[in-house]
Design a protein around this motif. Structure first.
Motif, short mmCIF file in Angstrom:
data_model
loop_
_atom_site.label_atom_id
_atom_site.label_comp_id
_atom_site.label_asym_id
_atom_site.label_seq_id
_atom_site.Cartn_x
_atom_site.Cartn_y
_atom_site.Cartn_z
N HIS A 1 0.92 -1.00 -0.05
CA HIS A 1 -0.01 -0.05 -0.08
C HIS A 1 0.88 1.20 -0.15
O HIS A 1 0.46 2.24 -0.68
CB HIS A 1 -1.01 -0.15 1.23
N LEU A 2 2.16 1.22 0.78
CA LEU A 2 2.81 2.62 0.95
C LEU A 2 3.38 2.67 -0.31
O LEU A 2 3.67 3.77 -0.94
CB LEU A 2 3.79 2.36 2.05
N GLU A 3 3.95 1.65 -0.93
CA GLU A 3 4.80 1.58 -2.17
C GLU A 3 3.92 2.24 -3.43
O GLU A 3 4.37 2.99 -4.15
CB GLU A 3 5.37 0.29 -2.58
N ARG A 4 2.71 1.63 -3.45
CA ARG A 4 1.75 1.90 -4.58
C ARG A 4 1.46 3.77 -4.43
O ARG A 4 1.60 4.20 -5.30
CB ARG A 4 0.31 1.53 -4.30
N LEU A 5 1.43 4.23 -3.27
CA LEU A 5 1.07 5.59 -2.98
C LEU A 5 2.60 6.43 -3.37
O LEU A 5 2.41 7.24 -4.17
CB LEU A 5 0.85 5.87 -1.57
N CYS A 6 3.50 6.03 -2.82
CA CYS A 6 5.02 6.71 -3.06
C CYS A 6 5.25 6.52 -4.45
O CYS A 6 6.00 7.54 -5.07
CB CYS A 6 6.07 6.06 -2.33
N LEU B 1 10.39 -1.75 5.53
CA LEU B 1 9.72 -0.39 5.58
C LEU B 1 11.02 0.55 5.57
O LEU B 1 10.96 1.46 4.82
CB LEU B 1 9.23 -0.29 7.05
N THR B 2 12.08 0.13 6.17
CA THR B 2 13.36 1.00 6.05
C THR B 2 13.78 1.21 4.61
O THR B 2 14.08 2.21 4.27
CB THR B 2 14.26 0.46 6.98
N ARG B 3 13.73 0.08 3.80
CA ARG B 3 14.19 -0.12 2.46
C ARG B 3 13.20 0.77 1.63
O ARG B 3 13.53 1.50 0.98
CB ARG B 3 14.09 -1.63 2.06
N LEU B 4 11.76 0.74 2.05
CA LEU B 4 10.92 1.29 1.31
C LEU B 4 11.12 2.98 1.27
O LEU B 4 11.18 3.64 0.65
CB LEU B 4 9.38 1.06 1.62
N LEU B 5 11.40 3.30 2.77
CA LEU B 5 11.49 4.89 2.98
C LEU B 5 12.57 5.31 2.40
O LEU B 5 12.87 6.39 2.28
CB LEU B 5 11.71 5.02 4.48
N GLY B 6 13.82 4.42 2.50
CA GLY B 6 15.06 5.01 1.63
C GLY B 6 14.98 4.93 0.15
O GLY B 6 15.28 6.08 -0.39
N HIS B 7 14.02 4.02 -0.35
CA HIS B 7 13.64 3.86 -1.89
C HIS B 7 13.00 5.47 -2.35
O HIS B 7 13.14 5.82 -3.26
CB HIS B 7 13.27 2.90 -2.28
N THR C 1 8.25 21.29 14.66
CA THR C 1 9.28 21.08 15.76
C THR C 1 9.81 19.78 15.83
O THR C 1 10.77 19.68 16.69
CB THR C 1 8.52 21.60 17.15
N ALA C 2 9.48 18.89 15.01
CA ALA C 2 9.93 17.33 15.20
C ALA C 2 11.45 17.44 14.70
O ALA C 2 11.72 18.19 13.82
CB ALA C 2 8.99 16.58 14.66
N GLU C 3 12.20 16.26 15.01
CA GLU C 3 13.50 16.05 14.87
C GLU C 3 13.50 15.19 13.32
O GLU C 3 12.46 14.26 13.44
CB GLU C 3 14.34 15.59 15.79
N THR C 4 14.03 15.60 12.39
CA THR C 4 14.43 14.57 11.33
C THR C 4 15.05 13.32 11.79
O THR C 4 16.03 13.39 12.29
CB THR C 4 15.16 15.22 10.30
N SER C 5 14.47 12.24 11.26
CA SER C 5 15.02 11.06 11.55
C SER C 5 15.77 10.55 10.45
O SER C 5 15.85 10.96 9.12
CB SER C 5 13.66 10.07 11.66
N THR C 6 16.66 9.49 10.72
CA THR C 6 17.53 9.05 9.80
C THR C 6 17.11 7.77 9.21
O THR C 6 17.61 7.24 8.34
CB THR C 6 18.94 8.79 10.62
N VAL C 7 16.04 7.21 9.62
CA VAL C 7 15.39 6.06 9.16
C VAL C 7 14.83 6.43 7.73
O VAL C 7 14.14 7.08 7.26
CB VAL C 7 14.11 5.75 9.91
N GLY C 8 15.43 5.55 6.85
CA GLY C 8 15.26 5.55 5.54
C GLY C 8 16.09 6.69 4.73
O GLY C 8 15.95 7.00 3.50
#
Length: 162
Positions: free
Chosen positions: A50-55, A81-87, A150-157
């Protein structure tokens, strides 16, 4: 616009089904708040699809925004999920809330500003899915945007750029 329609759920299975339904109908944007994504089911094959279809079909930089209290669970337990976020780092991002927002305890997903899925508390599966917009959706979206700034950017992905 159609009148809002509300459907309740009282199990994590019902919650995941409502999340996947909202993701399936998402065309442009998804915002998601959860303490750690542990109960969302996004790591399973259907969630990733589902996430990949959207992105893959959206060119917006903010197509998928995920706000968490902690990324530890994703980092340790969610390689797909980490791979998808990176891609899809060009259209998906993860941030962690600052310490003043860590008391926020109502997980939710809003798709295209027209579908809301929320649990009433992070420790319980009970919640509701609303299609067609609602006051609760507007309130949660406003709260999300205020916390996102105000959130911190994450390094995930995030690509390392070495």
């Amino acid at each position: 616009m159609d009148a809002p329609h509300e459907q309740s759920f009282d199990s994590y299975g019902g919650y995941r089904a409502a999340l996947f339904d909202a993701l399936e109908h998402a065309q442009q944007t998804v915002i998601l708040f959860d303490p750690d994504l542990r109960e969302c089911g996004l790591e399973i094959r259907a969630g990733i699809e589902h996430l990949e279809r959207l992105c893959s079909r959206v060119t917006r930089r903010d197509a998928l925004r995920i706000l968490l209290h902690s990324t530890t669970w994703i980092e340790k337990e969610c390689p797909r999920l980490t791979r998808l976020l990176g891609h899809y780092a060009h259209s998906a991002s993860v941030r962690t809330t600052n310490t003043s927002a860590r008391t926020w305890s109502q997980p939710f997903l809003i798709a295209d500003n027209s579908r809301l899925v929320t649990r009433f508390h992070q420790d319980l599966p009970r919640g509701k899915a609303i299609t067609g917009g609602s006051d609760a959706q507007a309130h949660l979206a406003t709260q999300f945007e205020a916390s996102w700034v105000t959130a911190e950017t994450s390094t995930v992905g995030t690509p390392l750029g070495i």
